[in-house]
Design a protein around this motif. Structure first.
Motif, PDB file in Angstrom:
ATOM      1  N   PRO A  23     -51.592  -7.352  23.356  1.00 29.75           N
ATOM      2  CA  PRO A  23     -51.161  -6.754  22.081  1.00 29.75           C
ATOM      3  C   PRO A  23     -50.202  -7.676  21.343  1.00 29.75           C
ATOM      4  CG  PRO A  23     -49.933  -5.775  23.893  1.00 29.75           C
ATOM      5  CD  PRO A  23     -50.898  -6.771  24.517  1.00 29.75           C
ATOM      6  N   VAL A  24     -50.433  -7.824  20.052  1.00 30.42           N
ATOM      7  CA  VAL A  24     -49.616  -8.753  19.257  1.00 30.42           C
ATOM      8  C   VAL A  24     -48.508  -7.984  18.541  1.00 30.42           C
ATOM      9  CG1 VAL A  24     -49.628 -10.456  17.386  1.00 30.42           C
ATOM     10  CG2 VAL A  24     -51.617 -10.243  18.904  1.00 30.42           C
ATOM     11  N   ARG A  25     -47.272  -8.464  18.706  1.00 26.91           N
ATOM     12  CA  ARG A  25     -46.121  -7.822  18.066  1.00 26.91           C
ATOM     13  C   ARG A  25     -45.748  -8.533  16.772  1.00 26.91           C
ATOM     14  NH1 ARG A  25     -40.311  -7.620  18.123  1.00 26.91           N
ATOM     15  NH2 ARG A  25     -39.582  -5.480  18.166  1.00 26.91           N
ATOM     16  N   ARG A  26     -45.470  -9.852  16.875  1.00 24.07           N
ATOM     17  CA  ARG A  26     -45.120 -10.648  15.691  1.00 24.07           C
ATOM     18  C   ARG A  26     -45.759 -12.018  15.844  1.00 24.07           C
ATOM     19  NH1 ARG A  26     -38.654  -9.936  16.148  1.00 24.07           N
ATOM     20  NH2 ARG A  26     -39.228 -10.560  18.257  1.00 24.07           N
ATOM     21  N   ILE A  27     -45.894 -12.733  14.734  1.00 21.05           N
ATOM     22  CA  ILE A  27     -46.410 -14.102  14.778  1.00 21.05           C
ATOM     23  C   ILE A  27     -45.394 -15.031  14.122  1.00 21.05           C
ATOM     24  CG2 ILE A  27     -48.274 -15.674  14.146  1.00 21.05           C
ATOM     25  CD1 ILE A  27     -50.128 -13.259  13.886  1.00 21.05           C
ATOM     26  N   PHE A  28     -44.847 -15.925  14.930  1.00 20.73           N
ATOM     27  CA  PHE A  28     -43.960 -16.973  14.424  1.00 20.73           C
ATOM     28  C   PHE A  28     -44.736 -18.293  14.396  1.00 20.73           C
ATOM     29  CE2 PHE A  28     -41.213 -13.830  16.482  1.00 20.73           C
ATOM     30  CZ  PHE A  28     -40.299 -13.571  15.470  1.00 20.73           C
ATOM     31  N   CYS A  29     -44.460 -19.112  13.392  1.00 21.09           N
ATOM     32  CA  CYS A  29     -45.134 -20.402  13.263  1.00 21.09           C
ATOM     33  C   CYS A  29     -44.090 -21.492  13.063  1.00 21.09           C
ATOM     34  CB  CYS A  29     -46.075 -20.407  12.064  1.00 21.09           C
ATOM     35  SG  CYS A  29     -47.301 -19.074  12.039  1.00 21.09           S
ATOM     36  N   VAL A  30     -44.299 -22.623  13.721  1.00 16.52           N
ATOM     37  CA  VAL A  30     -43.410 -23.770  13.571  1.00 16.52           C
ATOM     38  C   VAL A  30     -43.912 -24.624  12.417  1.00 16.52           C
ATOM     39  CG1 VAL A  30     -42.343 -25.731  14.757  1.00 16.52           C
ATOM     40  CG2 VAL A  30     -43.107 -23.746  16.080  1.00 16.52           C
ATOM     41  N   GLY A  31     -42.967 -25.120  11.623  1.00 17.02           N
ATOM     42  CA  GLY A  31     -43.322 -26.083  10.583  1.00 17.02           C
ATOM     43  C   GLY A  31     -43.744 -27.396  11.225  1.00 17.02           C
ATOM     44  N   ARG A  32     -43.709 -28.456  10.500  1.00 18.45           N
ATOM     45  CA  ARG A  32     -44.233 -29.752  10.948  1.00 18.45           C
ATOM     46  C   ARG A  32     -43.698 -30.129  12.339  1.00 18.45           C
ATOM     47  NH1 ARG A  32     -42.380 -34.796   9.772  1.00 18.45           N
ATOM     48  NH2 ARG A  32     -43.926 -36.451   9.765  1.00 18.45           N
ATOM     49  N   ASN A  33     -44.635 -30.366  13.294  1.00 17.83           N
ATOM     50  CA  ASN A  33     -44.216 -30.599  14.681  1.00 17.83           C
ATOM     51  C   ASN A  33     -44.985 -31.737  15.354  1.00 17.83           C
ATOM     52  OD1 ASN A  33     -42.617 -30.059  16.921  1.00 17.83           O
ATOM     53  ND2 ASN A  33     -44.057 -28.566  17.765  1.00 17.83           N
ATOM     54  N   LEU A 195     -46.294 -13.988  19.319  1.00 15.93           N
ATOM     55  CA  LEU A 195     -47.067 -15.230  19.376  1.00 15.93           C
ATOM     56  C   LEU A 195     -46.282 -16.318  18.654  1.00 15.93           C
ATOM     57  CD1 LEU A 195     -50.712 -14.116  18.386  1.00 15.93           C
ATOM     58  CD2 LEU A 195     -49.744 -14.305  20.690  1.00 15.93           C
ATOM     59  N   ILE A 196     -46.405 -17.544  19.141  1.00 21.15           N
ATOM     60  CA  ILE A 196     -45.824 -18.691  18.439  1.00 21.15           C
ATOM     61  C   ILE A 196     -46.916 -19.721  18.202  1.00 21.15           C
ATOM     62  CG2 ILE A 196     -44.056 -20.485  18.444  1.00 21.15           C
ATOM     63  CD1 ILE A 196     -42.552 -18.831  20.584  1.00 21.15           C
ATOM     64  N   PHE A 197     -47.201 -19.998  16.913  1.00 19.79           N
ATOM     65  CA  PHE A 197     -48.077 -21.110  16.536  1.00 19.79           C
ATOM     66  C   PHE A 197     -47.202 -22.357  16.474  1.00 19.79           C
ATOM     67  CE2 PHE A 197     -52.292 -19.515  14.878  1.00 19.79           C
ATOM     68  CZ  PHE A 197     -52.145 -18.213  15.315  1.00 19.79           C
ATOM     69  N   THR A 198     -47.593 -23.410  17.208  1.00 23.55           N
ATOM     70  CA  THR A 198     -46.662 -24.504  17.479  1.00 23.55           C
ATOM     71  C   THR A 198     -46.802 -25.712  16.554  1.00 23.55           C
ATOM     72  OG1 THR A 198     -48.149 -25.352  19.181  1.00 23.55           O
ATOM     73  CG2 THR A 198     -46.405 -23.846  19.903  1.00 23.55           C
ATOM     74  N   GLY A 199     -47.515 -25.568  15.454  1.00 26.75           N
ATOM     75  CA  GLY A 199     -47.613 -26.666  14.494  1.00 26.75           C
ATOM     76  C   GLY A 199     -48.922 -27.422  14.613  1.00 26.75           C
ATOM     77  N   THR A 200     -49.250 -28.140  13.546  1.00 29.79           N
ATOM     78  CA  THR A 200     -50.557 -28.808  13.482  1.00 29.79           C
ATOM     79  C   THR A 200     -50.424 -30.319  13.382  1.00 29.79           C
ATOM     80  OG1 THR A 200     -52.743 -28.678  12.423  1.00 29.79           O
ATOM     81  CG2 THR A 200     -50.854 -28.829  10.954  1.00 29.79           C
ATOM     82  N   PRO A 201     -51.374 -31.049  13.966  1.00 29.55           N
ATOM     83  CA  PRO A 201     -51.397 -32.498  13.769  1.00 29.55           C
ATOM     84  C   PRO A 201     -51.983 -32.855  12.403  1.00 29.55           C
ATOM     85  CG  PRO A 201     -53.192 -31.846  15.216  1.00 29.55           C
ATOM     86  CD  PRO A 201     -52.406 -30.602  14.910  1.00 29.55           C
ATOM     87  N   GLU A 202     -52.068 -34.123  12.116  1.00 27.20           N
ATOM     88  CA  GLU A 202     -52.587 -34.591  10.835  1.00 27.20           C
ATOM     89  C   GLU A 202     -54.063 -34.255  10.659  1.00 27.20           C
ATOM     90  OE1 GLU A 202     -49.902 -34.896   9.039  1.00 27.20           O
ATOM     91  OE2 GLU A 202     -50.982 -36.471   7.977  1.00 27.20           O
ATOM     92  N   GLY A 203     -54.503 -34.325   9.404  1.00 26.14           N
ATOM     93  CA  GLY A 203     -55.915 -34.141   9.107  1.00 26.14           C
ATOM     94  C   GLY A 203     -56.239 -32.827   8.433  1.00 26.14           C
ATOM     95  N   VAL A 204     -55.201 -32.089   8.013  1.00 27.05           N
ATOM     96  CA  VAL A 204     -55.473 -30.810   7.355  1.00 27.05           C
ATOM     97  C   VAL A 204     -56.215 -31.066   6.042  1.00 27.05           C
ATOM     98  CG1 VAL A 204     -53.445 -29.748   8.401  1.00 27.05           C
ATOM     99  CG2 VAL A 204     -53.252 -30.760   6.129  1.00 27.05           C
ATOM    100  N   ALA A 205     -57.120 -30.148   5.724  1.00 26.51           N
ATOM    101  CA  ALA A 205     -57.928 -30.318   4.508  1.00 26.51           C
ATOM    102  C   ALA A 205     -58.536 -28.976   4.122  1.00 26.51           C
ATOM    103  CB  ALA A 205     -59.027 -31.360   4.747  1.00 26.51           C
ATOM    104  N   ALA A 206     -59.162 -28.974   2.949  1.00 28.02           N
ATOM    105  CA  ALA A 206     -59.709 -27.730   2.410  1.00 28.02           C
ATOM    106  C   ALA A 206     -61.058 -27.383   3.047  1.00 28.02           C
ATOM    107  CB  ALA A 206     -59.861 -27.851   0.899  1.00 28.02           C
ATOM    108  N   VAL A 207     -61.304 -26.087   3.127  1.00 28.36           N
ATOM    109  CA  VAL A 207     -62.608 -25.579   3.544  1.00 28.36           C
ATOM    110  C   VAL A 207     -63.101 -24.594   2.493  1.00 28.36           C
ATOM    111  CG1 VAL A 207     -62.349 -25.893   6.022  1.00 28.36           C
ATOM    112  CG2 VAL A 207     -61.438 -23.824   4.959  1.00 28.36           C
ATOM    113  N   GLY A 208     -64.409 -24.398   2.501  1.00 26.70           N
ATOM    114  CA  GLY A 208     -65.024 -23.503   1.516  1.00 26.70           C
ATOM    115  C   GLY A 208     -65.938 -22.491   2.182  1.00 26.70           C
ATOM    116  N   ARG A 209     -66.492 -21.624   1.353  1.00 22.14           N
ATOM    117  CA  ARG A 209     -67.377 -20.568   1.861  1.00 22.14           C
ATOM    118  C   ARG A 209     -68.552 -21.184   2.621  1.00 22.14           C
ATOM    119  NH1 ARG A 209     -65.274 -18.925  -2.869  1.00 22.14           N
ATOM    120  NH2 ARG A 209     -64.386 -16.825  -2.940  1.00 22.14           N
ATOM    121  N   GLY A 210     -68.822 -20.614   3.788  1.00 23.48           N
ATOM    122  CA  GLY A 210     -69.942 -21.076   4.613  1.00 23.48           C
ATOM    123  C   GLY A 210     -69.554 -22.120   5.635  1.00 23.48           C
ATOM    124  N   ASP A 211     -68.380 -22.722   5.510  1.00 23.32           N
ATOM    125  CA  ASP A 211     -67.971 -23.757   6.466  1.00 23.32           C
ATOM    126  C   ASP A 211     -67.714 -23.146   7.843  1.00 23.32           C
ATOM    127  OD1 ASP A 211     -68.156 -25.774   4.629  1.00 23.32           O
ATOM    128  OD2 ASP A 211     -65.993 -25.904   4.226  1.00 23.32           O
TER     129      ASP A 211
END
Ligand code: MN
Length: 228
Positions: A23-33, A195-211
């Protein structure tokens, strides 16, 4: 206690490997990591204190379900991340004790309305509507920490329609899982179900419908969603 005047909401939950649900209570996310190029270029990325933002618990999207393309954006970005699930709470948790609070790990996506985030940054406004929208947290099956050592290294990658978009290694995280838990617990008392989302590596980009988005963290698991 007085009787509820509407039916209390059922907590959102994510499936667990081997059965059951978390069961999920809260979602925390880390900025650039992730240190990106700086370190590989021989530089010394400054270890600034991590910063945090949140998503509502019911932003989770599970079971590989399609993610509806969200309203109010023309620039929906993927951010592939290691997700930590907290079993036992606490405030001011020491780094050395932090991993004892972890229930398990999963692969997740911190989906972001990048255009709204850019506007918010410029105006000095909160990121909530850029980060905390409906279905903005696709997440895979949770692996119990008892079956997994602390994920300190291993490939973290995301493919969109089969093309590699993000590829890094957990060892590139600036703040480890234990350090992140310790730091965050200095701001809020963590609780079971967080939950803790621990940050993302490089390469983020846009996605569209159907991807089709397919993420994998070596030794941890996968996450998958198609943009509807
Ligand atoms: Mn993120």
């Amino acid at each position: 206690m007085a009787e509820f005047v509407i039916a209390p909401p059922v907590p959102p939950a994510i499936p667990v490997e081997g059965g059951g649900a978390f069961p999920v209570r809260r979602i925390f996310c880390v900025g650039r990591n992730y240190a990106e190029h700086v370190r590989e270029m021989g530089g010394n990325p400054e270890r600034e204190a991590p910063f945090f933002f949140t998503k509502p618990a019911d932003a989770v999207l599970t079971g590989g379900a399609d993610m509806p393309y969200p309203p109010q954006t023309a620039n929906l970005h993927h951010e592939m991340e290691l997700v930590v699930a907290i079993a036992t709470g606490g405030a001011d948790i020491a780094v050395a004790q932090a991993l004892g609070h972890v229930w398990g790990y999963a692969a997740g996506l911190d989906m972001t309305r990048r255009d709204l985030q850019s506007e918010a940054k410029k105006a000095g406004r909160p990121w909530d509507m850029a980060k905390g929208f409906d279905h903005s947290a696709p997440i895979g099956t949770l692996i119990p920490a008892a079956r997994l050592p602390e994920p300190t290294h291993g490939t973290i990658a995301l493919r969109v329609n089969g093309t590699l978009r993000q590829s890094s290694d957990l060892s590139q995280m600036i703040w480890s899982v234990a350090e992140t838990i310790a730091f965050l617990s200095g701001f809020v008392r963590l609780a079971p179900g967080d939950l803790i989302f621990t940050g993302t590596p490089e390469g983020v980009a846009a996605v569209g419908r159907g991807d089709l988005l397919e993420g994998e963290i070596a030794g941890v698991g996968t996450v998958r969603t198609r943009i509807g």
